[in-house]
Design a protein around this motif. Sequence first.
Motif, PDB file in Angstrom:
ATOM      1  N   THR A 157       0.842  -1.195   0.000  1.00  0.00           N
ATOM      2  CA  THR A 157       0.000   0.000   0.000  1.00  0.00           C
ATOM      3  C   THR A 157       0.876   1.244   0.000  1.00  0.00           C
ATOM      4  N   PHE A 158       0.263   2.354  -0.327  1.00  0.00           N
ATOM      5  CA  PHE A 158       0.961   3.639  -0.309  1.00  0.00           C
ATOM      6  C   PHE A 158       0.456   4.419   0.883  1.00  0.00           C
ATOM      7  N   VAL A 159       1.387   4.822   1.735  1.00  0.00           N
ATOM      8  CA  VAL A 159       1.000   5.384   3.024  1.00  0.00           C
ATOM      9  C   VAL A 159       1.817   6.636   3.322  1.00  0.00           C
ATOM     10  N   GLY A 160       1.452   7.283   4.398  1.00  0.00           N
ATOM     11  CA  GLY A 160       2.245   8.378   4.907  1.00  0.00           C
ATOM     12  C   GLY A 160       1.637   9.737   4.629  1.00  0.00           C
ATOM     13  N   PRO A 161       2.343  10.765   5.036  1.00  0.00           N
ATOM     14  CA  PRO A 161       1.827  12.133   4.963  1.00  0.00           C
ATOM     15  C   PRO A 161       1.453  12.567   3.543  1.00  0.00           C
ATOM     16  N   LEU A 162       2.182  12.082   2.560  1.00  0.00           N
ATOM     17  CA  LEU A 162       1.898  12.506   1.190  1.00  0.00           C
ATOM     18  C   LEU A 162       0.484  12.120   0.762  1.00  0.00           C
TER      19      LEU A 162
ATOM     20  N   ILE B 145       8.057   6.088  -4.039  1.00  0.00           N
ATOM     21  CA  ILE B 145       6.937   6.974  -3.763  1.00  0.00           C
ATOM     22  C   ILE B 145       6.135   7.120  -5.034  1.00  0.00           C
ATOM     23  N   LEU B 146       4.858   6.860  -4.923  1.00  0.00           N
ATOM     24  CA  LEU B 146       3.985   6.984  -6.083  1.00  0.00           C
ATOM     25  C   LEU B 146       3.207   8.284  -5.952  1.00  0.00           C
ATOM     26  N   THR B 147       3.072   8.978  -7.069  1.00  0.00           N
ATOM     27  CA  THR B 147       2.446  10.299  -6.993  1.00  0.00           C
ATOM     28  C   THR B 147       0.963  10.220  -6.749  1.00  0.00           C
ATOM     29  N   GLY B 148       0.332   9.126  -7.157  1.00  0.00           N
ATOM     30  CA  GLY B 148      -1.111   9.077  -7.060  1.00  0.00           C
ATOM     31  C   GLY B 148      -1.754   9.852  -8.193  1.00  0.00           C
ATOM     32  N   GLY B 149      -3.046   9.970  -8.117  1.00  0.00           N
ATOM     33  CA  GLY B 149      -3.787  10.646  -9.171  1.00  0.00           C
ATOM     34  C   GLY B 149      -4.745   9.698  -9.850  1.00  0.00           C
ATOM     35  N   GLU B 150      -5.315  10.176 -10.930  1.00  0.00           N
ATOM     36  CA  GLU B 150      -6.299   9.360 -11.639  1.00  0.00           C
ATOM     37  C   GLU B 150      -5.575   8.465 -12.629  1.00  0.00           C
ATOM     38  N   CYS B 151      -6.007   7.221 -12.691  1.00  0.00           N
ATOM     39  CA  CYS B 151      -5.315   6.256 -13.540  1.00  0.00           C
ATOM     40  C   CYS B 151      -5.705   6.444 -15.004  1.00  0.00           C
ATOM     41  N   GLN B 169       5.395  18.730  -2.889  1.00  0.00           N
ATOM     42  CA  GLN B 169       6.082  18.629  -1.608  1.00  0.00           C
ATOM     43  C   GLN B 169       7.487  18.061  -1.720  1.00  0.00           C
ATOM     44  N   MET B 170       7.957  17.835  -2.940  1.00  0.00           N
ATOM     45  CA  MET B 170       9.254  17.169  -3.003  1.00  0.00           C
ATOM     46  C   MET B 170      10.207  17.794  -4.002  1.00  0.00           C
ATOM     47  N   HIS B 171      11.489  17.483  -3.777  1.00  0.00           N
ATOM     48  CA  HIS B 171      12.515  17.901  -4.717  1.00  0.00           C
ATOM     49  C   HIS B 171      13.140  16.670  -5.343  1.00  0.00           C
ATOM     50  N   LEU B 172      13.429  16.762  -6.634  1.00  0.00           N
ATOM     51  CA  LEU B 172      13.960  15.622  -7.371  1.00  0.00           C
ATOM     52  C   LEU B 172      15.341  15.964  -7.914  1.00  0.00           C
ATOM     53  N   ASP B 173      16.283  15.037  -7.755  1.00  0.00           N
ATOM     54  CA  ASP B 173      17.611  15.256  -8.320  1.00  0.00           C
ATOM     55  C   ASP B 173      17.586  15.114  -9.843  1.00  0.00           C
ATOM     56  N   ILE B 174      17.008  14.053 -10.313  1.00  0.00           N
ATOM     57  CA  ILE B 174      16.910  13.838 -11.755  1.00  0.00           C
ATOM     58  C   ILE B 174      15.503  13.375 -12.094  1.00  0.00           C
ATOM     59  N   ALA B 194      -3.906  15.778 -19.325  1.00  0.00           N
ATOM     60  CA  ALA B 194      -3.644  15.473 -17.915  1.00  0.00           C
ATOM     61  C   ALA B 194      -2.257  14.873 -17.748  1.00  0.00           C
ATOM     62  N   GLU B 195      -1.888  14.043 -18.701  1.00  0.00           N
ATOM     63  CA  GLU B 195      -0.548  13.465 -18.694  1.00  0.00           C
ATOM     64  C   GLU B 195       0.500  14.585 -18.781  1.00  0.00           C
ATOM     65  N   ALA B 196       0.265  15.518 -19.687  1.00  0.00           N
ATOM     66  CA  ALA B 196       1.202  16.629 -19.867  1.00  0.00           C
ATOM     67  C   ALA B 196       1.315  17.463 -18.595  1.00  0.00           C
ATOM     68  N   PHE B 197       0.186  17.680 -17.965  1.00  0.00           N
ATOM     69  CA  PHE B 197       0.180  18.471 -16.732  1.00  0.00           C
ATOM     70  C   PHE B 197       1.076  17.834 -15.683  1.00  0.00           C
ATOM     71  N   THR B 198       0.932  16.528 -15.537  1.00  0.00           N
ATOM     72  CA  THR B 198       1.731  15.822 -14.546  1.00  0.00           C
ATOM     73  C   THR B 198       3.215  15.846 -14.900  1.00  0.00           C
ATOM     74  N   LYS B 199       3.518  15.679 -16.162  1.00  0.00           N
ATOM     75  CA  LYS B 199       4.916  15.748 -16.582  1.00  0.00           C
ATOM     76  C   LYS B 199       5.503  17.125 -16.249  1.00  0.00           C
ATOM     77  N   GLU B 200       4.739  18.171 -16.502  1.00  0.00           N
ATOM     78  CA  GLU B 200       5.217  19.520 -16.171  1.00  0.00           C
ATOM     79  C   GLU B 200       5.502  19.660 -14.684  1.00  0.00           C
ATOM     80  N   GLN B 201       4.604  19.119 -13.867  1.00  0.00           N
ATOM     81  CA  GLN B 201       4.788  19.187 -12.421  1.00  0.00           C
ATOM     82  C   GLN B 201       6.096  18.522 -12.001  1.00  0.00           C
ATOM     83  N   ALA B 202       6.353  17.372 -12.554  1.00  0.00           N
ATOM     84  CA  ALA B 202       7.558  16.642 -12.172  1.00  0.00           C
ATOM     85  C   ALA B 202       8.805  17.414 -12.619  1.00  0.00           C
ATOM     86  N   MET B 203       8.770  17.902 -13.844  1.00  0.00           N
ATOM     87  CA  MET B 203       9.954  18.594 -14.370  1.00  0.00           C
ATOM     88  C   MET B 203      10.239  19.867 -13.579  1.00  0.00           C
TER      89      MET B 203
END
Lengths: 259, 259
Positions: A157-162, B145-151, B169-174, B194-203
């Motif tokens: 499962t995915f858990v925690g504050p996030l 960590i999985l971002t979640g969202g609509e499948c 809430q997070m910072h990504l190295d790569i 929606a896919e594009a939106f999520t990609k933008e968020q990650a980048m």
Amino acid sequence: MSETATKELAEVRWRKLRDLVHEHGILRVEELAAELGVSAATVRRDLAALEASGELRRIHGGAMAPERCAAEPLFDDKTAMAAPEKQRIAEAALTLVGPRDVIYLDGGSTTVALARLLIPFKQLTVVTNSLRVAQVFSNGGPRMILTGGECRLLSQTFVGPLTRAVLDQMHLDIAFMGTIGVSVQQGMTTTDPAEAFTKEQAMARASRIVLLADSTKFGKTSFVRFGTIDQISTVITDKQMPTAERKAFQRAGVDTILV
Amino acid sequence: MSETATKELAEVRWRKLRDLVHEHGILRVEELAAELGVSAATVRRDLAALEASGELRRIHGGAMAPERCAAEPLFDDKTAMAAPEKQRIAEAALTLVGPRDVIYLDGGSTTVALARLLIPFKQLTVVTNSLRVAQVFSNGGPRMILTGGECRLLSQTFVGPLTRAVLDQMHLDIAFMGTIGVSVQQGMTTTDPAEAFTKEQAMARASRIVLLADSTKFGKTSFVRFGTIDQISTVITDKQMPTAERKAFQRAGVDTILV
DNA sequence: GCATAGTTAATCAGATATGCGCATCATTCG
DNA sequence: CGAATGATGCGCATATCTGATTAACTATGC
């Protein structure tokens, strides 16, 4: 107080037994009997006692260390063979779902069984934090939303504050919850604090909370509480539910469905 | 004193069964029976139990690992297409990863190939919105960590506004990104908003953006843009990358790795 | 659309494991 | 010293697991 070294005390044998199971991960009864120099009957009695206190897990023919099954992708504390009850519980749960509801599916094998039954209902929205549930719907099925969060391998499962950030934004008609243990005094308990946190988040967003728990869960208490029984709208379990618990749930105003 | 004369415990057999199915992806009942030294009837019973707990999926004649059973035609077609190039691209991408980095894996078959290579690196943190990547790590691997969202069924990713709450809430190295098309003029494009939106968020959260794209992606344009080429730190592709694009990428200051 | 081969579910029999009652033995206490 | 208590081992009834057989089912070819 007496120090008769002829025969070791039961406590000493229990300690050895714990260590052996801990070390080997999995052992059969006769191996333990030979190693400890006692009969298989005694080993079985010991194992029953140690299982009751949660220090190991009995299986047909022997015993397993609990952390061994934690390392494996077993995501249910009970053997997968207890499937028929879970299946019937899932079928009963299905009757509570309206055609366009937004429902939450907690982690656990019973909720996976329910998920499988939900595949034909494309108008539903299913929110879940369970990777297994997500896999069930990955070929198609209801609209699926995954909460995200950090992956807990043991429960898949995915858990925690996030998780909170996602759950905060939604309303759920029914939350179908699983649990490790549930009792009148301690409420619903599970092993992991982050898991408990996420369960609380989901329940806080739900109009109705339905507990899916086979009868072995009743009277058990795990580490962290995530809810009390008066929060529960409906509990679905099998006919072996202890009578005492049953009455207590009735007093608390919980609908009880026995399958 | 160890003898294999006694038959192994059922739990041990289940463990082997899980491992075999996960390793081979798909196996026949008779192969499993031969490998485990039990009858086909027992294998079927075991498979039924493991399927009930969602650990694998049964098919006519055998069993499949859950990560392969979600045979979304488009996704798997893409997996089959240019597989050797994708594998080499993934291996090159691996060299960019530091031992304790926090990395993002976008959806797509190339990132799944990279994920497989990352399993041994337990100190990494992998953030992803891809169900396939999550399945790769479901038996253990880096912190996930999985971002979640609509499948989104077609791409097997989780997308949409809900994703933002987690990524914020997070910072990504790569961030290792996949794409449908990339061109100098149009940048990186994909089919779904929606896919594009999520990609933008990650980048937006990543220090470095690495584009994983086989050479067939260059010059193509899809529906929605999610980034421009000057955002890209590094692109990893194969030697068939068009020369014109190659020069343009060099001018834009993008490191180009050809495999 | 039908037939055939292969696969699966259902059932039964044999083997093994388990739980329970009872006898035995050791220890403790009156 | 003798009875009470409790732990241990043994035997039997029961439950569970496994393998083989057969009937029903499914997929594939013609």
